[in-house]
Motif scaffolding. Sequence first.
Motif, PDB file in Angstrom:
ATOM      1  N   LEU A   1      -7.684   5.876  -9.113  1.00 30.45           N
ATOM      2  CA  LEU A   1      -6.580   5.179  -8.448  1.00 30.45           C
ATOM      3  C   LEU A   1      -6.248   5.873  -7.125  1.00 30.45           C
ATOM      4  O   LEU A   1      -5.973   5.217  -6.116  1.00 30.45           O
ATOM      5  N   THR A   2      -6.281   7.204  -7.139  1.00 30.55           N
ATOM      6  CA  THR A   2      -5.991   7.955  -5.922  1.00 30.55           C
ATOM      7  C   THR A   2      -7.010   7.628  -4.830  1.00 30.55           C
ATOM      8  O   THR A   2      -6.650   7.372  -3.675  1.00 30.55           O
ATOM      9  N   ALA A   3      -8.285   7.618  -5.204  1.00 31.91           N
ATOM     10  CA  ALA A   3      -9.337   7.332  -4.223  1.00 31.91           C
ATOM     11  C   ALA A   3      -9.136   5.952  -3.601  1.00 31.91           C
ATOM     12  O   ALA A   3      -9.180   5.790  -2.375  1.00 31.91           O
TER      13      ALA A   3
ATOM     14  N   ILE B   1       2.331   1.737 -13.820  1.00 33.10           N
ATOM     15  CA  ILE B   1       3.440   1.324 -14.687  1.00 33.10           C
ATOM     16  C   ILE B   1       2.991   1.269 -16.146  1.00 33.10           C
ATOM     17  O   ILE B   1       3.679   1.734 -17.048  1.00 33.10           O
ATOM     18  N   LEU B   2       1.794   0.735 -16.366  1.00 34.23           N
ATOM     19  CA  LEU B   2       1.268   0.619 -17.727  1.00 34.23           C
ATOM     20  C   LEU B   2       1.129   1.983 -18.401  1.00 34.23           C
ATOM     21  O   LEU B   2       1.398   2.141 -19.586  1.00 34.23           O
ATOM     22  N   ASN B   3       0.706   2.980 -17.625  1.00 27.27           N
ATOM     23  CA  ASN B   3       0.457   4.312 -18.193  1.00 27.27           C
ATOM     24  C   ASN B   3       1.531   5.319 -17.802  1.00 27.27           C
ATOM     25  O   ASN B   3       1.316   6.534 -17.906  1.00 27.27           O
ATOM     26  N   TYR B   4       2.671   4.792 -17.393  1.00 28.04           N
ATOM     27  CA  TYR B   4       3.750   5.619 -16.850  1.00 28.04           C
ATOM     28  C   TYR B   4       4.081   6.826 -17.718  1.00 28.04           C
ATOM     29  O   TYR B   4       4.033   7.978 -17.276  1.00 28.04           O
ATOM     30  N   HIS B   5       4.386   6.592 -19.004  1.00 27.31           N
ATOM     31  CA  HIS B   5       4.795   7.706 -19.867  1.00 27.31           C
ATOM     32  C   HIS B   5       3.661   8.682 -20.114  1.00 27.31           C
ATOM     33  O   HIS B   5       3.879   9.886 -20.205  1.00 27.31           O
TER      34      HIS B   5
ATOM     35  N   VAL C   1       0.834  -1.202   0.000  1.00 31.94           N
ATOM     36  CA  VAL C   1       0.000   0.000   0.000  1.00 31.94           C
ATOM     37  C   VAL C   1       0.872   1.257   0.000  1.00 31.94           C
ATOM     38  O   VAL C   1       0.603   2.226  -0.728  1.00 31.94           O
ATOM     39  N   ALA C   2       1.954   1.237   0.787  1.00 33.01           N
ATOM     40  CA  ALA C   2       2.817   2.420   0.868  1.00 33.01           C
ATOM     41  C   ALA C   2       3.473   2.711  -0.481  1.00 33.01           C
ATOM     42  O   ALA C   2       3.636   3.873  -0.866  1.00 33.01           O
ATOM     43  N   ILE C   3       3.828   1.665  -1.222  1.00 29.95           N
ATOM     44  CA  ILE C   3       4.434   1.890  -2.539  1.00 29.95           C
ATOM     45  C   ILE C   3       3.406   2.468  -3.511  1.00 29.95           C
ATOM     46  O   ILE C   3       3.702   3.394  -4.269  1.00 29.95           O
ATOM     47  N   ALA C   4       2.190   1.958  -3.447  1.00 30.43           N
ATOM     48  CA  ALA C   4       1.133   2.529  -4.299  1.00 30.43           C
ATOM     49  C   ALA C   4       0.942   4.009  -3.974  1.00 30.43           C
ATOM     50  O   ALA C   4       0.831   4.856  -4.869  1.00 30.43           O
TER      51      ALA C   4
ATOM     52  N   ALA D   1      -3.736  -2.752  -4.224  1.00 32.29           N
ATOM     53  CA  ALA D   1      -2.492  -1.987  -4.347  1.00 32.29           C
ATOM     54  C   ALA D   1      -1.706  -2.455  -5.566  1.00 32.29           C
ATOM     55  O   ALA D   1      -1.127  -1.648  -6.302  1.00 32.29           O
ATOM     56  N   ALA D   2      -1.719  -3.780  -5.799  1.00 34.88           N
ATOM     57  CA  ALA D   2      -1.009  -4.313  -6.962  1.00 34.88           C
ATOM     58  C   ALA D   2      -1.642  -3.800  -8.252  1.00 34.88           C
ATOM     59  O   ALA D   2      -0.937  -3.458  -9.206  1.00 34.88           O
ATOM     60  N   ILE D   3      -2.965  -3.698  -8.262  1.00 31.53           N
ATOM     61  CA  ILE D   3      -3.644  -3.154  -9.449  1.00 31.53           C
ATOM     62  C   ILE D   3      -3.228  -1.703  -9.676  1.00 31.53           C
ATOM     63  O   ILE D   3      -2.931  -1.289 -10.794  1.00 31.53           O
ATOM     64  N   VAL D   4      -3.180  -0.936  -8.582  1.00 32.32           N
ATOM     65  CA  VAL D   4      -2.777   0.472  -8.699  1.00 32.32           C
ATOM     66  C   VAL D   4      -1.366   0.575  -9.280  1.00 32.32           C
ATOM     67  O   VAL D   4      -1.113   1.316 -10.238  1.00 32.32           O
TER      68      VAL D   4
END
Lengths: 254, 269
Positions: free
Chosen positions: B180-182, B147-151, B20-23, B139-142
């Motif tokens: 994602l933020t919510a 990562i998928l939409n990083y750029h 969770v903290a990494i997300a 959290a893994a989904i976030v």
Amino acid sequence: MDSSANDSKTLIDVKDISFSYGPVKVLQDVTFPIQRGDFLAIIGPNGSGKTTLIKIILGLLKPSKGRIRILGKPAEEFEDWRKIGYVPQQATHIDPFFPASAREVVAMEFHASRKIPSLTKREEELCIEKALKQVGMDHFKNWRIGSLSGGQQQRIFIARAIVNEPHILFLDEPTTGVDSETQEHFYDMLDNLNKKEGITIVLITHDTGIVNKHVSQVACLNQQLVYHGTHEEFCRSGAFKEMLAGHHLISHRH
Amino acid sequence: MEAFLSYGFLQRALLAGIFVAIACALLGVFLILRRDAMIGHGLAHVTFAGVALGLFLEIIPLAVALVVAVIAALGIMKLKEKAGVYGDTAIAIFSSVGLALGILLATLAQSFNVDLFSYLFGDILAIESSEVWLSIGLAAIVVFMVILNYHKFMYMTFDFEAAKASGIKVGRLDLLLTLLTAVTIVLGMKVVGILLVSALVVIPAAAGLQLASNFKQAIILSSLIAFVSVLFGLILAFYLDFPASGTIVILSFLLFGLFFIFKRGKRIF
Ligand SMILES: Nc1ncnc2c1ncn2[C@@H]1O[C@H](COP(=O)(O)OP(=O)(O)O)[C@@H](O)[C@H]1O
Ligand SMILES: [Mg+2]
């Protein structure tokens, strides 16, 4: 001349475009074609609607009237935006502390139209390297964008705009705040992109001196399109002198 | 450390906390650079109303909080876009209304008790195993979506108009980032509590941004700081008998301070 026909020479067709910000009329019935291989300069006084016109072509603003065709398609249906490169007006809106390297700034555009990031790693390196070389900035690829000078940043933004090998490149006053010697190199570089790479260039500029040397077409804008045609006719027509003298310019500021 | 890991509840807390903290840290980098750092604070307060509603209706508070946070995040977004309200004003309105509703609901539910307090101040050590898997999964989904939409996220954050002109569907991605933020705020609430979740979003990312000279570094450093803060925060909390939430947040702040001094130091020499 009717340029709305689907001839492949016309890359972009601007027809009867009008636009207002609330009650303030900015553009009125602007019509002109952009043709393959053009090096077109759009000139006009401050506030004459040059930036607005480009933003409408790029789909960033919706015109209140008129229509645009891009590469033969109505703008609303056009999807292949990687064929169009864009260098926005003076990048002052950029956060000088933003943690992105020059390379990353170019990579953003590379990935804008691609789905899965990792599948294109090699192609990515090659394309970014090439774009940076074309603007002579490959040695600066790891510099933070905000730590580069205005002129260098501008080159990076051009690299960003050409990384997907676009058919057309739009530049909005790219040489503001760039010293005159650097400007000379800058226009040589654009010449090169136009002649060698065959990229059609649309350039907004105040710099009528430079325009003389490099461009093939001129569009003179002041809310309406005052003049559009070849550069030679433009000089002969006297529109150029009037332009410089500031005659028949409509003022929107009271 | 072995003793530490021999406790099942500690393993669970550690696993969920780190994910969770990494997300939080990943999203934090984007939110800070978008000048939207306070959104976490605002949504956390609205989440309070969600938790109170859950306790009142006797439905899983985490699920209700998730729904309420998503609605509030969309509300803040619309208020900014359509009503021309400034972002920080929209957040202030939503966070105070959320808190007010929470107080009313909690009183109605007569649940101003240990339960509600655990949500306010966090109680990661008491996390149940069903919640662990839900937290890790979400959290893994976030993380995956970022990562998928990083750029594309980076482009929108750096130069919104150019991103739009390049054909990026900025409206859709803006919505995704908001959602994602919510979700992440609600997950963070389980780890450090409503009152501190904003710290989890802002501090590791702000620390990472101190030293990063490119975006990739910012992302990696921020995640690393989040990881270290949770790992050592929980170990310290366990051995010293400190509250976990406070320890994690103070530790991340100390890292921020360290990075800050290091950066100034580099300038001086
Ligand atoms: N966001 C905006 N809101 C209201 N008016 C605007 C906005 N942007 C530009 N304008 C007005 O539109 C007119 C044309 O602006 P612009 O297209 O930027 O001119 P140019 O690029 O030729 O200097 C100006 O009078 C300007 O004040
Ligand atoms: Mg302009």
